[in-house]
Design an enzyme around this catalytic site. Structure first.
Site: not given
Ligand SMILES: C=C1C[C@]23C[C@@]1(O)CC[C@H]2[C@@]12CCC[C@@](C)(C(=O)O1)[C@H]2[C@@H]3C(=O)O
Ligand SMILES: O=C(O)CCC(=O)C(=O)O
Ligand SMILES: [Fe+2]
Length: 364
Positions: A222, A224, A279, A289
């Protein structure tokens, strides 16, 4: 227990520590993920940038253009604080499943314990647990540790404060390397370029040791949805980034290093000059981890668009203006295609949305 029922319970209550074999629901043998070759860091490695280096700004610019990710050292966040936040996260994920579920993220909520939000886009489950903190951790931490939550809350609050300072500094460097001065060119940066009004979320990720790591996926590929993300990882490797034309590259943990990802909103703001990095996190047979992601974005009312300094007759804006919430909604609907939903194309007679039907999509 009938296997369908136990499978359903594993889906809802992932007690990874008790599993000796990888259940089919976690086996990514079909690789629902994007398949490219993987390399370890000896092939090519993500730049490591010393923030005390006088060339830090140029080095960051080069890393953002070519990789969309870099690691920083000498960033000013103390080892003690990094150790404390790691210890709080470890303590949280070591709690019994039933205790963690007391702080479960509600279906329409953002904060709390649960699977990765992107899980719904995949037919297989990810070998990980997550805990999202938006705003204060108090309420959820009280549910986890009714008698001694205050120390853990203090650690998270201090960590968020330090991350906010570092994120502001990185914003100035990243924007500076694009020729944008935060103080003059970004209204919401404030008079001291501290980005005080910025928003953020903290995501704690836990990847237990896995009996069959080659068939499992910790966190699927994905980008961010942020301006930038600051990621702390413990000493177990697992993070990989996709380098165009090369493949998946391991981001080896560096003592006290922090990984900085370019997010989708920075991609938009830079008009595509700094591409957000794809990533994923892989898992390990013998070692668990932990990672802690500080997801950083603009204040909720601010619309992010390609910066005027980067657009002109030969460089039309490639994306339409969008707030962080609107972008998160778009991501929740279209996942890795979200960025292309925000993209506009340039016909000879003016700008139109690439996805003309997109105009009718309700976001926010
Ligand atoms: C601010 C945010 C980015 C995120 C969605 C969220 O509301 C909170 C969790 C974030 C996260 C972390 C893991 C990867 C990700 C793709 C997910 O599923 O939740 C990211 C979201 C994002 O960056 O789109
Ligand atoms: O665990 C990791 O190295 C990646 C975590 C991540 O990509 C995320 O929280 O958005
Ligand atoms: Fe991420």
């Amino acid at each position: 227990m009938p296997s369908r029922l136990s499978d359903a319970i594993i889906r809802l209550h992932p007690d990874f520590t008790s599993l000796q074999e990888l259940p089919e629901s976690y086996a990514w043998n079909q690789r629902d993920d994007i398949d490219y070759p993987s390399f370890d860091s000896s092939a090519e490695s993500v730049p490591i940038i010393d923030l005390n280096d006088p060339n830090a700004l140029q080095n960051i610019g080069h890393a953002c253009r070519t990789w969309g990710v870099f690691q920083v050292i000498n960033h000013g966040v103390s080892t003690t604080l990094l150790d404390m936040v790691e210890s709080t996260s470890r303590t949280l994920f070591s709690l019994p499943v039933n205790q963690k579920l007391k702080a479960a993220r509600s279906p329409d909520g953002v904060s709390g314990y649960g699977f990765a939000r992107i899980s719904s886009f995949f037919s297989k489950l990810m070998w990980s647990e997550g805990f999202t903190i938006v705003g204060s951790p108090d309420e959820h931490f009280r549910q986890l540790w009714p008698h001694d939550y205050t120390n853990h809350c203090d650690v998270i609050k201090e960590y968020k404060q330090e991350m906010k300072k570092l994120a502001g500094r990185l914003m100035c460097l990243m924007l500076g390397s694009l020729g944008i001065t935060a103080k003059q060119d970004i209204k919401w940066a404030g008079p001291k370029s501290e980005f005080k009004e910025a928003s953020a979320a903290l995501q704690l990720n836990y990847y237990p040791a896995c009996p069959d790591p080659d068939r499992a996926m910790g966190l699927a590929a994905h980008t961010d949805s942020t301006l930038l993300t600051i990621l702390y990882q413990n000493s177990t490797s697992g993070l990989q980034v996709l380098k165009e034309g090369v493949g998946w590259i391991k981001v080896s943990p560096v003592p006290d290093g922090l990984v900085i990802n370019v997010g989708d909103l920075m991609h938009i703001l830079s008009n595509g000059s700094y591409p957000s990095v794809l990533h994923r996190a892989m898992v390990n047979r013998t070692r668990h981890r932990l990672s802690i992601a500080y997801l950083y974005g603009p204040p909720s009312s601010v619309k992010i668009s390609p910066h005027p300094k980067l657009v002109g007759p030969t460089h039309p804006p490639l994306y339409r203006p969008i707030t962080w919430n609107e972008y998160l909604d778009t991501k929740a609907k279209y996942f890795n295609k979200a960025l292309s939903w925000v993209r506009v194309c340039v016909p000879l007679n003016g700008l139109v949305d690439v996805n003309e039907h997109n105009n009718s999509v309700k976001v926010g």
